[in-house]
Motif scaffolding. Structure first.
Motif, mmCIF file in Angstrom:
data_model
loop_
_atom_site.group_PDB
_atom_site.id
_atom_site.type_symbol
_atom_site.label_atom_id
_atom_site.label_comp_id
_atom_site.label_asym_id
_atom_site.label_seq_id
_atom_site.Cartn_x
_atom_site.Cartn_y
_atom_site.Cartn_z
ATOM 1 N N LEU A 19 -50.143 -11.129 -0.911
ATOM 2 C CA LEU A 19 -49.460 -11.592 0.293
ATOM 3 C C LEU A 19 -50.452 -11.881 1.404
ATOM 4 O O LEU A 19 -51.487 -11.230 1.527
ATOM 5 C CB LEU A 19 -48.469 -10.527 0.762
ATOM 6 N N SER A 20 -50.115 -12.860 2.228
ATOM 7 C CA SER A 20 -50.928 -13.196 3.395
ATOM 8 C C SER A 20 -50.025 -13.375 4.604
ATOM 9 O O SER A 20 -48.894 -13.851 4.482
ATOM 10 C CB SER A 20 -51.721 -14.487 3.157
ATOM 11 N N ALA A 21 -50.538 -13.006 5.770
ATOM 12 C CA ALA A 21 -49.763 -13.162 7.002
ATOM 13 C C ALA A 21 -50.706 -13.277 8.186
ATOM 14 O O ALA A 21 -51.785 -12.680 8.202
ATOM 15 C CB ALA A 21 -48.820 -11.969 7.198
ATOM 16 N N GLY A 22 -50.283 -14.076 9.168
ATOM 17 C CA GLY A 22 -51.071 -14.251 10.377
ATOM 18 C C GLY A 22 -50.212 -14.079 11.614
ATOM 19 O O GLY A 22 -49.009 -14.377 11.607
ATOM 20 N N LEU A 23 -50.840 -13.603 12.696
ATOM 21 C CA LEU A 23 -50.131 -13.347 13.942
ATOM 22 C C LEU A 23 -51.027 -13.762 15.093
ATOM 23 O O LEU A 23 -52.223 -13.475 15.087
ATOM 24 C CB LEU A 23 -49.806 -11.850 14.045
ATOM 25 N N SER A 65 -45.863 -15.711 7.445
ATOM 26 C CA SER A 65 -46.093 -14.859 6.277
ATOM 27 C C SER A 65 -45.762 -15.632 5.009
ATOM 28 O O SER A 65 -44.828 -16.437 4.985
ATOM 29 C CB SER A 65 -45.229 -13.597 6.367
ATOM 30 N N THR A 66 -46.521 -15.384 3.936
ATOM 31 C CA THR A 66 -46.284 -16.114 2.690
ATOM 32 C C THR A 66 -46.630 -15.281 1.477
ATOM 33 O O THR A 66 -47.482 -14.388 1.535
ATOM 34 C CB THR A 66 -47.110 -17.417 2.646
ATOM 35 N N GLY A 67 -45.962 -15.580 0.387
ATOM 36 C CA GLY A 67 -46.291 -14.996 -0.909
ATOM 37 C C GLY A 67 -47.108 -15.942 -1.756
ATOM 38 O O GLY A 67 -47.324 -15.705 -2.941
ATOM 39 N N GLY A 68 -47.579 -17.047 -1.156
ATOM 40 C CA GLY A 68 -48.397 -18.000 -1.894
ATOM 41 C C GLY A 68 -47.572 -19.076 -2.573
ATOM 42 O O GLY A 68 -46.372 -19.195 -2.362
ATOM 43 N N LYS A 69 -48.236 -19.896 -3.384
ATOM 44 C CA LYS A 69 -47.545 -21.015 -4.012
ATOM 45 C C LYS A 69 -47.094 -20.724 -5.446
ATOM 46 O O LYS A 69 -46.332 -21.465 -6.031
ATOM 47 C CB LYS A 69 -48.420 -22.264 -3.997
#
Length: 282
Positions: free
Chosen positions: A78-82, A174-178
């Motif tokens: 998982l990736s997320a940015g704020l 936020s994303t779980g990718g492709k």
């Protein structure tokens, strides 16, 4: 000026032509944006962005947190940015495993000097901060993985941009990718290409991460707002440039003047906003 908020849940392409899933996503977005707007009335834009994206991560209809796509080695990362538009600070986690809400870990990092962590370093930080083990995999994602149904999946990301009563702007993504990507692949969500905010505007992106990074999309749009364009003008010009690489992207944004705008290059991105009145699309 009253508070304003807009959220997105990625593209409908992830769910194909299943009308039941589309309706469920619309209903989920409606509920989440209402809750988030109510929260925004007594909280900051930064806190609200984290709150809204956490709710989106907790809904398995979307590709973030619970229900994220599975990568080619069978693992979920998982990736997320704020980004806090008031302080100008960006924080994020990249390819973190075995956690429930990556956006909340990004929130913890915003007060540190080292504000973007990846992989095992991000996980070590999360564990030290009390984030316990959590497996975000769902039965549906495992079935998709096993059947290699990835042709139309993986374009879903979630995000929020909020403007609070004090005029502060924040953005969270936020994303779980492709899905089925090479392990270690980095998306746009935890970069300023996919998530950016300052005192002039805030943007959250969804779509193909490589296209969004190539275009520097979020920071480009906000820079044009700084230079005097309206949010709509800045977005339209940036999307014209995106056509050069046949880029696949969608954005939601709010400017300091209260302008709310959204756009996608390949409909339909799902979004909902609340500015005194509720709007949900499509």
């Amino acid at each position: 000026m009253g508070p304003k908020i807009i959220i997105h849940g990625g593209f409908f392409s992830e769910s194909g032509t299943n009308s039941e899933i589309k309706l469920a996503k619309q209903e989920a977005l409606t509920e989440i944006v209402k809750k988030s707007y109510s929260y925004l009335e007594s909280h900051s834009a930064l806190d609200t962005s984290v709150y809204a994206v956490s709710l989106l991560e907790d809904c398995e209809l979307f590709n973030a947190g619970i229900g994220s796509q599975i990568q080619s080695d069978g693992k979920i990362r998982l990736s997320a940015g704020l980004m806090d538009g008031s302080s100008g600070k960006f924080s994020g986690v990249i390819n973190i495993q075995d956690v429930k809400n990556p956006i909340q870990i990004a929130e913890k990092l915003i007060s540190y000097d080292d504000r973007v962590l990846s992989g095992s370093g991000a996980l070590d930080f999360a564990r030290k901060k009390g984030f316990e083990y959590f497996n975000p995999e769902t039965k549906q994602r495992r079935e998709e993985y096993e059947k290699k149904l990835n042709a139309s999946a993986g374009l879903g990301t979630v995000g929020c941009v909020a403007l609070d009563k004090k005029g502060r702007i924040a953005a969270a993504t936020s994303t779980g990718g492709k899905g089925f990507e090479i392990p270690g692949r980095v998306s746009d969500s935890a970069t300023v290409a996919g998530n950016y905010a300052n005192q002039f505007a805030g943007i959250s992106c969804t779509g193909v991460g490589e296209d969004i990074v190539t275009a520097g999309l979020s920071v480009k749009i906000v820079t044009r707002v700084i230079d005097g364009m309206s949010l709509k003008e800045a977005t339209l010009k940036s999307f014209e440039e995106l056509k050069v690489i046949d880029g696949f992207a969608g954005i939601i944004g709010i400017s300091a003047s209260g302008e709310i705008f959204h756009l996608d290059s390949h409909p339909y991105m799902v979004w909902a906003s609340f500015d005194q009145e509720l709007s949900v699309f499509p």
